[in-house]
Design an enzyme around this catalytic site. Structure first.
Site, PDB file in Angstrom:
ATOM      1  CD  GLU A 124       1.135   5.816  -0.417  1.00  0.00           C
ATOM      2  OE1 GLU A 124       0.746   4.688  -0.761  1.00  0.00           O
ATOM      3  OE2 GLU A 124       2.300   6.210  -0.610  1.00  0.00           O
ATOM      4  CG  ASP A 215       4.305   3.514  -6.224  1.00  0.00           C
ATOM      5  OD1 ASP A 215       3.524   4.476  -6.304  1.00  0.00           O
ATOM      6  OD2 ASP A 215       4.398   2.788  -5.215  1.00  0.00           O
TER       7      ASP A 215
END
Length: 732
Positions: A124, A215
């Site tokens: 993250e 991602d």
């Protein structure tokens, strides 16, 4: 000719405990197509990162994919990045666990792909300034964070075309900025637009690099992207364009750039994550205001101010959601216990469970669900319970129970931790004398694994969209008909069912267990669930005094622990408040999965007290199909209902493979109120109603004349629905 380098790093992850069908869908729609595209385009040289849960699943389900990736590495096309094996938020776990998780991933990369990784994927992109030292100690030489981190440090976007070096205590780490513009362009802008934008970034005589770390799921798994990326050929066209632009564009993995180029200079970055995460970490009112404020500045032509607007700090999730803090502090206690074990196979097995429980997904909340994903929360608790079970396996006595006072949640106030060979309970005297966690050790289940209904910043956007009538409704699959140009960052408000505004009720207290309500008479489960039943007492979230002592047993032995909790509070009677004492005791035995709770309520006033006394317990059942059995009848917990004369009832959950049987001894049998706990949460696919558990209230109409007292005993017994409770493997 101007020369520009493009460094792409694709991060692929599925959380511990996610459904096998989701792994398979992600493989089919995103992971395998990307590897196939890379095989067709040798000029697309990138970095890939696969987290441990994916690698473990690939080994079993699709080992051929690992072989194909290894072949791409061998031909010099791919760099493989390391990271925490189970994708933890590295600043949030102890350094010894950081080190162990990174080494485990590095060894897996060596074994599976024949590659020595130097780059580390930061989960993250949560950055804190102390990280260079532990990351360098684990062998990492560089990582990728967002350009947001650099802008907060005062740099301009024009400066972010190379890598920098940062350090902590003299330990250095190269750090590359990932361009937000590329994250938003790829794959949602046209390929021609992306290539033209890249060309504008090239400069004569100045070799520069632009980085995108993002991602892998955005290339096929996110709503609309499979159609865009693969059916309409966006990736094929993009990789073809990259290869055709080789006269002015170098495509290389980020590690190659770091290894062959000099850094632009030294940098010290503040705590940060990607821009959206810092918004999600804010308290709900601020989380609602900040995006609107940014949009207002943009429309006013003041985009130059935006780099100086910062959102929240990732660790604030542990304030915003006490359930996250409970999970996190439980993890820290488990880590200390496991690391005290003697080195060897048993500690290795316990460490692997501990590290799986550090998987980041239930430790935060944003567009991707996070803490509201009940099955992901359950998986983390399952592994924490397994780790502690292994750590305690060497105790001399087979049956034991112990208790201690400790600040379990790091709030400066003591709580109670009662541990036995069969179960573990944490009790918070300051918050209603409630049971916050209740672990069944052999089953690997925290029975109180529920979420409180809270306001979210995005709820206001939903309310406004519904009021305007512009919230889109779709059913599963319909979003695939999108043209794919709508990103999760700019999407219109989507809802998965009509009437979600009915479920935006919030709770004024945390949903733990053995909470003591004095309610206005005449209410019912539906009204209580909507928050429409008046609370007459001041007991639910207030402080209780605590007395800890041993239970029955032979001299010199402790066969049970008894926690006594007492509060002298008030119940409102008309315009007056009547002093009331509530005394409750929790008896936890050794060797058995039972809990006995006794109540004594005393009227210490000169007034007659008339109210509904309700003892609330909350249960983290795995879905709305769990049942409450009372007499000959069985009821799904997915609907609110009142069950009269419930002096005995059983909560059954087939996924837990457990039944919790309750017997109530009281002057008159109580009613049982059954209420599902449902929240409206946001995901990449839109707003949806999610089941978080079930609330059970045992309710008595109470009438106490001055000086009178009322007593009851509630006994809970947990039993397996199978021959043996299905426990998580200890890995031995």
């Amino acid at each position: 000719m101007p020369r520009l380098a493009l460094a792409l790093a694709l991060h692929n992850h599925q959380p511990v405990g996610n459904f096998p069908s989701v792994f398979e869908q992600a493989y089919r729609e995103a992971y395998e197509p990307m590897v196939a595209a890379l095989e067709r385009h040798p000029g697309a040289r990138v970095a890939l990162h696969y987290t441990g849960p994916l690698l473990d699943w690939f080994r079993e389900a699709h080992p051929d994919l690992l072989s194909r990736v290894r072949a791409l590495v061998a031909r010099g096309q791919l760099e493989i990045m390391t990271g925490g094996y189970y994708e933890p938020i590295l600043p949030a776990i102890p350094d010894r666990d950081k080190h162990g998780q990174i080494l485990k991933m590095t060894q897996a990369v060596r074994d599976l792909f024949g590659y020595e990784p130097t780059g580390l994927w930061l989960a993250e992109r949560v950055w804190e300034p102390h990280l260079p030292k532990p990351l360098a100690a684990a062998g990492a030489t560089y990582t990728v964070v967002d350009d947001t981190h650099f802008l907060h440090a005062g740099l301009a976007e024009a400066d972010l075309t190379g890598h920098f070096v940062t350090e902590e205590d003299g330990a250095t780490l190269a750090i590359l900025p990932s361009a937000k513009a590329l994250r938003y362009h790829i794959p949602w802008s046209t390929v021609d637009h992306v290539m033209e934008w890249l060309r504008t970034q090239a400069r004569d005589g100045d070799e520069r690099v632009l980085v995108m770390g993002d991602d892998g799921e955005k290339f096929g798994l996110w709503p609309g992207t499979h159609r865009l990326c693969w059916e309409r050929g966006w990736i094929e066209a993009f990789f073809t364009a990259l290869e055709a632009a080789s006269d002015w564009l170098l495509v290389m993995p980020p590690g190659e750039w770091v290894k062959t180029r000099s850094p632009r200079g030294r940098i010290y970055l503040p705590t940060a994550s990607y821009d959206e995460m810092t918004e999600w970490a804010l308290p709900a009112p601020a989380a609602a205001r900040l995006p609107a404020f940014k949009h207002e500045l943009e429309t006013q032509g003041r985009a130059d101010v935006l780099p100086f607007l910062r959102g929240g700090f990732w660790r604030h999730f542990m304030v915003k959601y006490p359930e996250i803090n409970t999970l996190h502090k439980t993890m820290l206690r488990a880590s200390r216990r496991v690391w005290r074990m003697r080195p060897g196979p048993r500690r290795d097995a316990a460490l692997d469970h501990l590290w799986q429980a550090q998987c980041n997904c239930p430790y935060w909340h944003g567009v991707f669900g996070g803490i509201y994903l009940g099955h992901i929360r359950s998986a983390n608790y399952e592994h924490l319970i397994a780790a502690e079970r292994i750590a305690d396996a060497g105790r001399r006595r087979r049956q034991w129970v112990e208790a201690r006072t400790e600040d379990l949640d790091a709030d400066g106030r003591p709580e109670m931790l009662v541990r036995s060979d069969a179960q573990v309970l944490s009790i918070d005297p300051a918050d209603g004398g409630s049971v916050v966690t209740w672990d069944v050790r052999e089953a690997g289940v925290n029975l109180v694994n529920v979420m409180t209904r809270r306001a979210e910043g995005y709820h206001e956007a939903l309310r406004q969209a519904i009021a305007r009538g512009d919230a889109a409704l779709y059913r599963p699959g319909e979003v695939e008909e999108s043209d794919g140009t709508e990103t999760i960052h700019t999407a219109h408000v989507r809802v998965k069912e009509w009437g979600l505004e009915r479920y935006l009720t919030t709770d004024w207290y945390r949903r733990s267990s053995f909470l003591d309500h004095f309610l206005a008479s005449g209410g019912g489960p539906e009204a209580f669930a909507r928050g429409e039943v008046g609370e007459l007492g001041d007991f639910v979230n207030q402080a209780y005094d605590v007395v800890l002592g041993p239970g029955e047993g032979a001299p010199g032995s402790t066969r049970s622990v008894v926690v006594g909790l007492v509060r002298d509070g008030y119940v409102w009677i008309g315009d007056a408040h009547a002093p009331i004492r509530v005394e409750k005791t929790l008896a936890i035995p050794a060797g058995r999965e039972t809990l006995e709770v006794t109540y004594r309520v005393s009227n210490r006033s000169g007034l007659t007290v008339a109210a509904d006394l309700a003892v609330e317990t909350n249960w983290g059942t795995t879905g709305p199909d769990a049942t409450v059995v009372a007499g000959a009848d069985s009821y799904r917990v997915g609907g609110a209902r009142r069950i009269p004369d419930a002096s005995a009832f059983t909560l059954r959950d087939e996924t837990w493979r457990l039944a919790v049987s309750a017997t109530v001894e009281s002057p008159q049998p109580p009613d049982l109120w059954v209420m599902p706990i449902e929240v409206v949460s946001a995901s990449e696919a839109g707003f949806e109603r999610t089941f978080q558990g079930v609330s059970l209230l045992t309710v008595w109409p109470l009438r106490l004349v001055p000086g009178a007292a009322w007593e009851a005993r509630l006994t809970y017994e947990i039993r397996s629905l199978a021959t043996r409770i299905a426990a998580p493997s200890d890995g031995l």
